[in-house]
Motif scaffolding. Structure first.
Motif, mmCIF file in Angstrom:
data_model
loop_
_atom_site.group_PDB
_atom_site.id
_atom_site.type_symbol
_atom_site.label_atom_id
_atom_site.label_comp_id
_atom_site.label_asym_id
_atom_site.label_seq_id
_atom_site.Cartn_x
_atom_site.Cartn_y
_atom_site.Cartn_z
ATOM 1 N N LEU A 19 -15.838 -87.189 -2.974
ATOM 2 C CA LEU A 19 -16.686 -86.420 -3.782
ATOM 3 C C LEU A 19 -18.115 -86.958 -3.498
ATOM 4 C CD1 LEU A 19 -16.995 -84.134 -6.053
ATOM 5 C CD2 LEU A 19 -17.148 -86.074 -7.691
ATOM 6 N N GLY A 23 -23.600 -78.032 -2.884
ATOM 7 C CA GLY A 23 -23.753 -76.968 -3.547
ATOM 8 C C GLY A 23 -24.359 -75.983 -2.292
ATOM 9 N N PHE A 27 -30.290 -75.201 -3.255
ATOM 10 C CA PHE A 27 -30.164 -75.979 -4.368
ATOM 11 C C PHE A 27 -30.147 -77.527 -3.926
ATOM 12 C CE2 PHE A 27 -28.696 -72.210 -6.109
ATOM 13 C CZ PHE A 27 -29.611 -71.898 -6.991
ATOM 14 N N TRP A 76 -13.644 -78.853 2.140
ATOM 15 C CA TRP A 76 -13.274 -79.898 1.608
ATOM 16 C C TRP A 76 -12.684 -79.845 0.125
ATOM 17 C CZ3 TRP A 76 -15.891 -81.516 -2.832
ATOM 18 C CH2 TRP A 76 -17.119 -81.068 -2.818
ATOM 19 N N GLY A 112 -26.946 -72.974 -14.408
ATOM 20 C CA GLY A 112 -27.530 -74.594 -14.379
ATOM 21 C C GLY A 112 -28.981 -74.480 -14.470
ATOM 22 N N ASP A 114 -30.764 -75.965 -12.758
ATOM 23 C CA ASP A 114 -31.433 -75.771 -11.469
ATOM 24 C C ASP A 114 -31.618 -74.457 -11.057
ATOM 25 O OD1 ASP A 114 -28.445 -75.464 -11.222
ATOM 26 O OD2 ASP A 114 -28.400 -76.862 -9.283
ATOM 27 N N TYR A 116 -29.009 -72.430 -10.687
ATOM 28 C CA TYR A 116 -27.549 -71.918 -10.103
ATOM 29 C C TYR A 116 -26.747 -71.062 -11.338
ATOM 30 C CZ TYR A 116 -23.067 -72.235 -7.938
ATOM 31 O OH TYR A 116 -21.990 -71.899 -7.154
ATOM 32 N N ASP A 144 -25.976 -86.500 -10.056
ATOM 33 C CA ASP A 144 -25.310 -85.999 -8.815
ATOM 34 C C ASP A 144 -24.357 -84.906 -9.297
ATOM 35 O OD1 ASP A 144 -26.961 -87.057 -7.151
ATOM 36 O OD2 ASP A 144 -25.445 -88.576 -6.235
ATOM 37 N N HIS A 145 -23.469 -85.326 -10.185
ATOM 38 C CA HIS A 145 -22.284 -84.447 -10.386
ATOM 39 C C HIS A 145 -22.376 -83.568 -11.724
ATOM 40 C CE1 HIS A 145 -20.613 -86.000 -6.925
ATOM 41 N NE2 HIS A 145 -20.728 -87.304 -7.290
ATOM 42 N N GLY A 158 -14.788 -74.173 -5.925
ATOM 43 C CA GLY A 158 -15.889 -75.089 -6.418
ATOM 44 C C GLY A 158 -17.180 -74.636 -6.883
ATOM 45 N N TYR A 159 -17.602 -73.332 -5.981
ATOM 46 C CA TYR A 159 -18.677 -72.726 -6.748
ATOM 47 C C TYR A 159 -18.762 -72.068 -7.874
ATOM 48 C CZ TYR A 159 -16.517 -68.511 -4.722
ATOM 49 O OH TYR A 159 -15.659 -67.275 -4.234
ATOM 50 N N VAL A 162 -20.169 -74.978 -12.338
ATOM 51 C CA VAL A 162 -21.461 -75.035 -12.370
ATOM 52 C C VAL A 162 -21.819 -76.351 -13.117
ATOM 53 C CG1 VAL A 162 -23.389 -73.917 -13.721
ATOM 54 C CG2 VAL A 162 -21.674 -72.480 -12.579
ATOM 55 N N HIS A 164 -24.751 -79.146 -14.647
ATOM 56 C CA HIS A 164 -26.097 -78.886 -15.583
ATOM 57 C C HIS A 164 -26.175 -77.874 -16.398
ATOM 58 C CE1 HIS A 164 -27.084 -81.805 -12.152
ATOM 59 N NE2 HIS A 164 -27.007 -80.901 -11.172
ATOM 60 N N TYR A 218 -27.983 -82.085 1.678
ATOM 61 C CA TYR A 218 -27.618 -82.742 0.534
ATOM 62 C C TYR A 218 -27.926 -84.263 0.754
ATOM 63 C CZ TYR A 218 -26.489 -79.081 -2.734
ATOM 64 O OH TYR A 218 -26.725 -77.924 -3.367
HETATM 65 N N1 LIG Z 1 -25.797 -76.090 -11.017
HETATM 66 C C1 LIG Z 1 -25.229 -76.067 -9.626
HETATM 67 N N2 LIG Z 1 -23.871 -76.277 -10.106
HETATM 68 C C2 LIG Z 1 -23.147 -76.156 -8.791
HETATM 69 C C3 LIG Z 1 -23.662 -76.034 -7.746
HETATM 70 C C4 LIG Z 1 -25.104 -76.051 -7.457
HETATM 71 O O1 LIG Z 1 -25.726 -76.018 -6.450
HETATM 72 N N3 LIG Z 1 -25.687 -76.022 -8.608
HETATM 73 N N4 LIG Z 1 -22.773 -76.027 -6.488
HETATM 74 C C5 LIG Z 1 -21.576 -75.745 -6.739
HETATM 75 C C6 LIG Z 1 -20.393 -76.036 -5.421
HETATM 76 S S1 LIG Z 1 -20.641 -74.879 -4.068
HETATM 77 C C7 LIG Z 1 -19.821 -77.040 -5.447
HETATM 78 S S2 LIG Z 1 -18.485 -77.259 -4.354
HETATM 79 C C8 LIG Z 1 -19.626 -77.975 -6.648
HETATM 80 C C9 LIG Z 1 -19.906 -79.432 -5.873
HETATM 81 O O2 LIG Z 1 -19.970 -80.325 -7.061
HETATM 82 P P1 LIG Z 1 -20.566 -81.778 -6.948
HETATM 83 O O3 LIG Z 1 -21.869 -81.605 -6.531
HETATM 84 O O4 LIG Z 1 -19.966 -82.599 -7.824
HETATM 85 O O5 LIG Z 1 -19.676 -82.354 -5.747
HETATM 86 O O6 LIG Z 1 -20.638 -77.715 -7.619
HETATM 87 C C10 LIG Z 1 -20.647 -76.427 -7.707
HETATM 88 N N5 LIG Z 1 -21.767 -76.291 -9.020
#
Ligand SMILES: Nc1nc2c(c(=O)[nH]1)N[C@H]1C(S)=C(S)[C@@H](COP(=O)(O)O)O[C@H]1N2
Ligand SMILES: [Mo]
Length: 224
Positions: A19, A23, A27, A76, A112, A114, A116, A144-145, A158-159, A162, A164, A218
């Motif tokens: 991990l 994202g 972002f 991944w 989020g 940010d 997102y 970070d997570h 994963g997208y 979300v 934050h 990143y």
């Molecule tokens: N706020 C926010 N959440 C997000 C994203 C982001 O860019 N911003 N990216 C997404 C994507 S594409 C993935 S694969 C995961 C990655 O989680 P990680 O950063 O904990 O590995 O967060 C998701 N949630």
């Protein structure tokens, strides 16, 4: 035990990876400040929109532990993550009365801090394994997570998970969110719903080709 047999096989097209923060490229250099006194806005198709402290939003609900993989659409997968938090369903059920979620709400977007945004079909978001998680690996979520709280929807790419989270928006229609046309409305991993317009297996090489460039963004330190 045979090495690796602790884990179920990965879904088609996925390879294991540790991990790391990841994202959308836009972002990559956006880093929310360390959270204090986070407030979550509940809005959209609701009769009485509110802003709630994280304690008020999550505090009343039973804590859940969840072991799950995180599958990124770029192929991944981070395996066997130990999340803790509360079920989104429990939070939603409290909100139904509290804010008057309208009957027409069939989708929910998580935002989020940010900027997102990502949207899930409401019934997908109400599954047993969808958490608003504030802990990972036995510790508070790191910036970070997704600190202070993130969505974890392990059956979806994963997208949808979300980080934050600062707002929950109900809607009668799907909102493509930050991934725009590339976001699949459902994004179910088991059906390889990576993105719209093409079948999942055709998306694999496209996303895989983009992965190194996104990782690099990143990994670079943010501009001073
Ligand atoms: N706020 C926010 N959440 C997000 C994203 C982001 O860019 N911003 N990216 C997404 C994507 S594409 C993935 S694969 C995961 C990655 O989680 P990680 O950063 O904990 O590995 O967060 C998701 N949630
Ligand atoms: Mo992702």
């Amino acid at each position: 035990m045979v090495p690796g047999s602790e884990n179920p096989p990965l879904p088609p097209g996925q390879v294991p990876a540790p991990l790391r923060r990841f994202g959308l490229p836009r972002f990559a250099r956006v880093r929310p400040q360390e959270p204090t006194g986070t407030v979550v806005t509940v809005t959209g198709f609701v009769e009485r929109p509110v802003q709630r402290s994280l304690d008020d939003l999550l505090g009343p609900h039973r804590r859940q532990a969840l072991r799950a993989d995180l599958h990124c659409v770029t192929t991944w997968s981070a395996r066997d993550l130990h999340w803790e938090g509360v079920r989104f369903r429990a939070v939603h059920e409290a909100l139904v009365d509290d804010v008057g979620v309208t009957r027409t709400a069939a989708w929910v977007t998580f935002v989020g801090v940010d900027g997102y945004r990502s949207c899930l079909r409401l019934d997908d978001a109400l599954a047993d394994d969808v958490l608003l998680a504030d802990r990972l690996g036995g510790a508070a979520l790191t910036p970070d997570h997704g600190a202070p709280v993130r969505l974890v929807a392990p059956a979806h790419y994963g997208y949808k998970s979300v980080k934050h989270v600062c707002a929950i928006e109900y809607s009668p229609t799907f909102d493509p969110g930050s991934a725009k046309w590339a976001a699949h409305p459902r994004g179910r991993v088991a059906r390889e719903e990576r993105s719209r317009y093409l079948p999942g297996p055709l998306w694999r090489p496209i996303w895989r080709a983009l992965l190194p460039g996104v990782r690099r963004r990143y990994d670079d330190p943010p501009a001073p």
